[in-house]
Motif scaffolding. Structure first.
Motif, short mmCIF file in Angstrom:
data_model
loop_
_atom_site.label_atom_id
_atom_site.label_comp_id
_atom_site.label_asym_id
_atom_site.label_seq_id
_atom_site.Cartn_x
_atom_site.Cartn_y
_atom_site.Cartn_z
N HIS A 151 -28.18 33.90 7.94
CA HIS A 151 -27.05 34.97 7.81
C HIS A 151 -26.03 34.21 6.78
O HIS A 151 -26.03 33.12 6.73
N PRO A 152 -25.14 35.02 6.11
CA PRO A 152 -24.04 34.51 5.00
C PRO A 152 -23.12 33.61 5.98
O PRO A 152 -22.71 34.16 7.07
N PRO A 153 -22.93 32.41 5.68
CA PRO A 153 -21.84 31.66 6.47
C PRO A 153 -20.62 32.38 6.51
O PRO A 153 -20.23 32.91 5.67
N LEU A 154 -19.84 32.26 7.79
CA LEU A 154 -18.60 32.91 7.99
C LEU A 154 -17.37 32.62 7.25
O LEU A 154 -16.75 33.02 6.74
N GLU A 155 -17.58 31.16 7.05
CA GLU A 155 -16.36 30.43 6.32
C GLU A 155 -16.42 30.98 4.71
O GLU A 155 -15.42 30.72 4.12
N ALA A 156 -17.57 31.37 4.37
CA ALA A 156 -17.57 32.06 2.84
C ALA A 156 -16.98 33.52 2.67
O ALA A 156 -16.71 33.97 1.62
N VAL A 157 -16.71 33.80 3.99
CA VAL A 157 -15.95 35.52 3.97
C VAL A 157 -14.53 35.15 4.22
O VAL A 157 -13.94 34.61 5.19
N SER B 32 -24.66 32.57 15.36
CA SER B 32 -24.33 33.64 14.53
C SER B 32 -23.22 34.42 15.06
O SER B 32 -22.98 34.67 16.42
N ILE B 33 -22.40 34.92 14.19
CA ILE B 33 -21.28 35.87 14.94
C ILE B 33 -21.39 37.09 14.31
O ILE B 33 -21.59 37.42 13.04
N VAL B 34 -21.32 38.21 15.34
CA VAL B 34 -21.56 39.54 14.86
C VAL B 34 -19.97 40.20 14.97
O VAL B 34 -19.39 40.09 15.92
N ARG B 35 -19.75 40.64 13.89
CA ARG B 35 -18.23 41.26 13.63
C ARG B 35 -18.24 42.61 13.08
O ARG B 35 -19.13 42.93 12.00
N VAL C 84 -22.90 30.40 11.74
CA VAL C 84 -21.90 29.42 12.18
C VAL C 84 -22.73 28.05 12.61
O VAL C 84 -23.67 28.19 12.91
N ARG C 85 -21.91 26.98 12.53
CA ARG C 85 -22.65 25.90 12.68
C ARG C 85 -22.13 24.93 13.66
O ARG C 85 -21.11 24.12 13.55
N ILE D 104 -18.80 39.00 18.68
CA ILE D 104 -20.01 38.68 19.56
C ILE D 104 -20.78 37.31 19.04
O ILE D 104 -21.18 37.34 18.01
N LEU D 105 -20.61 36.17 19.54
CA LEU D 105 -21.32 34.96 19.22
C LEU D 105 -22.54 34.74 19.94
O LEU D 105 -22.61 34.80 21.14
#
Length: 207
Positions: free
Chosen positions: A29-35, A163-166, A177-178, A199-200
């Protein structure tokens, strides 16, 4: 071809197939920090919250009441006012409208205590967390705050595949996420922000 060589070839083939299967399962999944996300969400009242109702110059109408499981509150002169899924300001304006029948130009202030928020605004943690649960969202909450609240991860967790579902504009999107890098290596860049309703998901390690 002798039996030992055949057995070795079969073993190599099985390992290769296993790697291919696992690679296919390891959805990236694309990393959350990139969004980038902008804006600070307003707090939404939920069942289980306590609300302090202050009516200016009307102490007999001012009191602290819990938000019932049905999402409503009851105060003097006002019965069964819907409070859940509203901001404190929205609830105050609604109460002013109802109280205006009995009080001239009422001014109401609502202060929330004992925060829980609506269920769909809580942070839900599932999978290999030490204590999977739904936790209330707090302003400026981060992944580290969430991990502290759930007691970290189990020994079987694949934290860096979490991963986080948002929900973004009505669409559920999933971001990597790491957790391992954050907890075990102290990588502060892995400490991403969380938002209400996230949702984590923490999967189990394959080995």
């Amino acid at each position: 071809m002798n039996k030992h060589r055949l057995s070795g070839c079969i073993g190599l083939l099985v390992v290769s197939l296993l790697i291919l299967v696992l690679s296919g399962c390891a959805t990236r999944h694309p990393p959350l920090e990139a969004v980038e996300f902008t804006g600070s969400p307003d707090y939404i009242i939920g069942p289980g919250d306590n609300v302090n109702i202050f009516v200016w110059r009307q102490p007999e109408l001012s009191m602290s009441v819990p938000v019932r499981p049905d999402g409503k509150i009851t105060t003097p002169l006002i019965e069964d006012v819907p409070a859940a899924n509203k901001t404190p300001t929205q609830l105050a304006r609604d109460m002013e409208e109802v109280l205006s029948v009995y009080v001239r130009d009422p001014v109401v202030t609502v202060i929330v205590t004992g925060f829980r928020g609506p269920y769909d605004q809580q942070i839900r943690v599932v999978g290999q967390a030490a204590n999977p649960q739904a936790i209330p969202y707090n302003e400026n909450m981060t992944l580290l705050d969430v991990m502290i609240a759930v007691g970290g991860v189990t020994e079987f967790a694949a934290g860096n595949r979490a991963s986080i579902v948002r929900n973004i504009n009505g669409e559920a999107r999933q971001f990597g996420v790491r957790i391992n890098d954050l907890i075990n290596k102290g990588d502060i860049e892995a400490n991403v922000a969380v938002l209400p309703g996230d949702i984590l998901i923490i999967p189990e390690s394959w080995f």
